[in-house]
Design an enzyme around this catalytic site. Structure first.
Site, PDB file in Angstrom:
ATOM      1  N   ASN A 297      80.072  11.356 -52.489  1.00  0.00           N
ATOM      2  CA  ASN A 297      81.697  11.786 -52.669  1.00  0.00           C
ATOM      3  C   ASN A 297      82.588  11.033 -51.852  1.00  0.00           C
ATOM      4  O   ASN A 297      83.332   9.891 -52.348  1.00  0.00           O
ATOM      5  CB  ASN A 297      81.734  13.208 -52.883  1.00  0.00           C
ATOM      6  CG  ASN A 297      82.921  13.712 -53.248  1.00  0.00           C
ATOM      7  OD1 ASN A 297      83.678  12.753 -53.611  1.00  0.00           O
ATOM      8  ND2 ASN A 297      83.310  15.059 -53.304  1.00  0.00           N
ATOM      9  N   ASP A 298      82.537  11.472 -50.584  1.00  0.00           N
ATOM     10  CA  ASP A 298      83.559  10.691 -50.043  1.00  0.00           C
ATOM     11  C   ASP A 298      83.506   9.381 -49.636  1.00  0.00           C
ATOM     12  O   ASP A 298      84.654   8.726 -49.640  1.00  0.00           O
ATOM     13  CB  ASP A 298      83.483  11.719 -48.468  1.00  0.00           C
ATOM     14  CG  ASP A 298      83.948  13.064 -48.442  1.00  0.00           C
ATOM     15  OD1 ASP A 298      84.778  13.433 -49.352  1.00  0.00           O
ATOM     16  OD2 ASP A 298      83.519  13.998 -47.792  1.00  0.00           O
ATOM     17  N   VAL A 299      82.143   9.094 -49.556  1.00  0.00           N
ATOM     18  CA  VAL A 299      82.178   7.659 -49.352  1.00  0.00           C
ATOM     19  C   VAL A 299      82.699   6.542 -50.481  1.00  0.00           C
ATOM     20  O   VAL A 299      82.715   5.471 -50.356  1.00  0.00           O
ATOM     21  CB  VAL A 299      80.729   7.057 -48.994  1.00  0.00           C
ATOM     22  CG1 VAL A 299      80.381   7.875 -47.771  1.00  0.00           C
ATOM     23  CG2 VAL A 299      79.704   7.308 -49.932  1.00  0.00           C
TER      24      VAL A 299
END
Lengths: 470, 93
Positions: free
Chosen positions: A395-397
């Site tokens: 997600n964040d990456v």
């Protein structure tokens, strides 16, 4: 004198073999040979040490090696590849404890190492001994906490309390002050208090660190285990321990640096920031809610159709894939696409997983050939020409918010999946990621969300792809 | 051996480690960690010296315990590294 020369020469050869082992890891083809070099180096060092004229007690030493060796062998053969970070953390803690025991042993029998006599140990040896002891003790308990967080015995969320930094500073100051006093007094009680305080600071330093920051922490403890070994090498005036320790120490430090850079955070921020939510869950939202928020929720059949139409697909696996044990299903999906003449590549972010390189091992374990697996910098330029980016459990990456200077993850290098013609996002919910921020990618017109368990979705995709191919 | 001599060895080894580790491919960072786990078990050398004393005393007992701990690292580290590396395969042509 003859023995001293033979031993010194053997230790030198062992050091070179250890360095060659790391050198071998520059490519998967040479890596296996490298591991054997290290094994030969270790065997040589042990045999030469056992042959020392003042080493006796062979039976007891052999029993200790058999006990430790069989424990190590059993664990290493049984461990699942998803649990590797825990194994590495456990091994770090054991080196730490061994360093403490050896430092104590040297203190009680200094004449065996030629560093003085009881109560009259040379000053520099005392300093080296207490350094090796303190770093070893911090590594010992710090790694136990890291292990507990990774294993899920302890919550992955940061544990912070008021006055935490003050307490750590006080402990650190006390350790330094007591070390100075110990070097003057040579009082065994003081030595044990230093160990005790180091054991405590090992705990208080690691508990505020969240689960997803574990790649940095595991690397840092890797580094510490090396410095502890080097500290013992100084105490025992042994070049082999100093060289091995220094190489491991810098290795862990470089890995920590790479991990921090991949999150665009400073090392101090990771250590003292108390960052993150622990787990990427957030409130589970239903497909209904997802629609209301403007996300395009698709079916597995739609996704399979899109992939069949594509000429190239990039798969982006994240820790969510490992948690759901979906790697085998993903690999099967990849093979079906390859068989249909579609180009398939895997893209890996440096901090995906719970330790550096974790995703690569998981994919290798699922029999994904390593020449299909690419690092972020090597593949980012290919997303713009890619038909489908399939994101699973990451997600964040992939969050384009990293390009917004006001975002908490500003400046973090990301996998630029948003450039792909279509993004398939396989996720349990539209929940927020570890960094605690929403991912705008979910609501873009070229994104299709596949909500559900990663393994379940991948299995269904495999069936859907098989169905359409006949 | 003088402290300065040991320090020289240490600093040079840090430089060697720095350059060698940067050449490691990121795909093999996990095996890098596990093999350094195994290599850090080289403290077994110090443990054996402590354990090898003829008189059984505090120092010997601590040494024997350290031999057992370091053995876990040596065996566990090398075996798990080998297991991992044997999984890295190229695409079958």
């Amino acid at each position: 004198m003859i023995y001293a020369n033979i031993a010194g020469l053997s230790y030198l050869i062992a050091s070179v073999l250890f360095i060659l082992a790391l050198k071998g890891l520059s490519h998967p083809e040479t890596a296996r040979r490298g591991n054997f070099f290290a094994i030969i180096g270790m065997a040589l060092a042990v045999v030469v040490t056992l042959a020392a004229p003042d080493v006796n007690n062979y039976v007891l030493i052999l029993i200790a090696v058999i006990i430790g060796g069989s424990v190590g062998t059993t664990i290493a053969l049984k461990i699942k590849m998803t649990d590797l970070p825990q194994l590495v953390a456990m091994l770090h803690s054991l080196v730490g404890l061994a360093a403490v025991l050896i430092a104590k042993s040297a203190f009680y029998a200094p004449e065996r190492y030629g560093i003085g006599s009881a109560g009259a140990i040379h000053l520099n040896s005392l300093i080296e001994m207490s350094l090796g002891d303190a770093i070893g003790a911090i590594t010992f308990t710090g790694s136990i906490i890291a292990f507990a967080k990774l294993q899920g015995i302890m919550s992955g969320s940061p544990i912070t309390f008021k006055g935490q930094h003050a307490l750590n500073a006080l402990l650190a100051f006390a350790i330094v002050a007591l070390t100075v006093y110990f070097c003057i007094s040579q009082d065994p009680i003081v030595f044990w208090i230093i160990t005790l305080l180091s054991i405590i600071i090992g705990v208080t330093l690691i508990i505020p660190i969240g689960g997803a920051d574990m790649p940095v922490i595991v690397s840092m403890l890797n580094s510490y285990s090396g410095w502890a070994a080097a500290g013992i090498g100084f105490t025992l005036q042994n070049n082999l321990l100093i060289i091995a320790g220094a190489v491991i120490g810098s290795s862990g430090a470089i890995l920590s640096y790479i991990m921090c850079k991949a999150m665009n955070r400073s090392f101090l921020n990771v250590l003292f920031g108390g960052f993150g939510t622990g787990d990427s869950s957030g409130a589970a939202s239903s497909a209904q809610q997802a629609h209301e928020r403007g996300a395009n929720v698709g079916s597995v059949e739609d996704a399979a159709f899109l992939m069949k139409q594509a000429s190239n697909v990039i798969i982006v696996p994240g820790y969510g894939m490992a948690v759901a044990q979906a790697q085998n299903a993903v690999k099967e999906m990849g093979e079906l696409l390859l068989a249909a003449g579609i180009s398939v590549k895997y893209a890996i972010h440096p901090v995906a997983g719970r330790m550096p390189g974790h995703m690569n091992v998981l994919l290798a374990d699922a029999n994904v050939p390593y020449d299909l697996v690419f690092e972020m910098d090597d593949i980012n330029s290919e997303f713009s020409s890619c038909d489908v980016a399939f994101v699973m459990g990451a997600n964040d990456v992939t969050n384009p918010a990293a390009k917004d200077p006001k975002s908490p993850i500003a400046g973090m290098p990301i996998l630029e999946v948003e450039r792909a013609a279509t993004v398939l996002f396989c996720k349990r919910s539209l929940g927020i990621g570890y960094a605690g921020i929403d991912n705008e990618l979910f609501y873009r017109p070229n994104t299709m969300m596949l909500l559900g368990d990663a393994k379940d979705t991948a299995d269904k995709l495999v069936r859907a792809l098989k169905g359409t191919s006949h | 051996m003088s402290f300065i001599f040991l320090l020289t060895v240490f600093i040079l080894a840090v430089f060697v480690g720095y350059h060698v580790v940067w050449s490691v491919t990121p795909a093999l960072h996990t095996p890098l960690m596990s093999v350094t786990n195994a290599i850090s078990g080289v403290v077994i050398v110090g443990a054996i010296i402590a354990a090898g004393s003829e008189a059984i005393n505090t120092s010997t007992i601590l040494g024997i315990a350290a031999v057992a701990l370091a053995s876990v690292n040596v065996f566990g580290g090398f075996i798990v590294t080998h297991r991992m590396l044997s999984k890295f395969r190229k695409k079958a042509k």
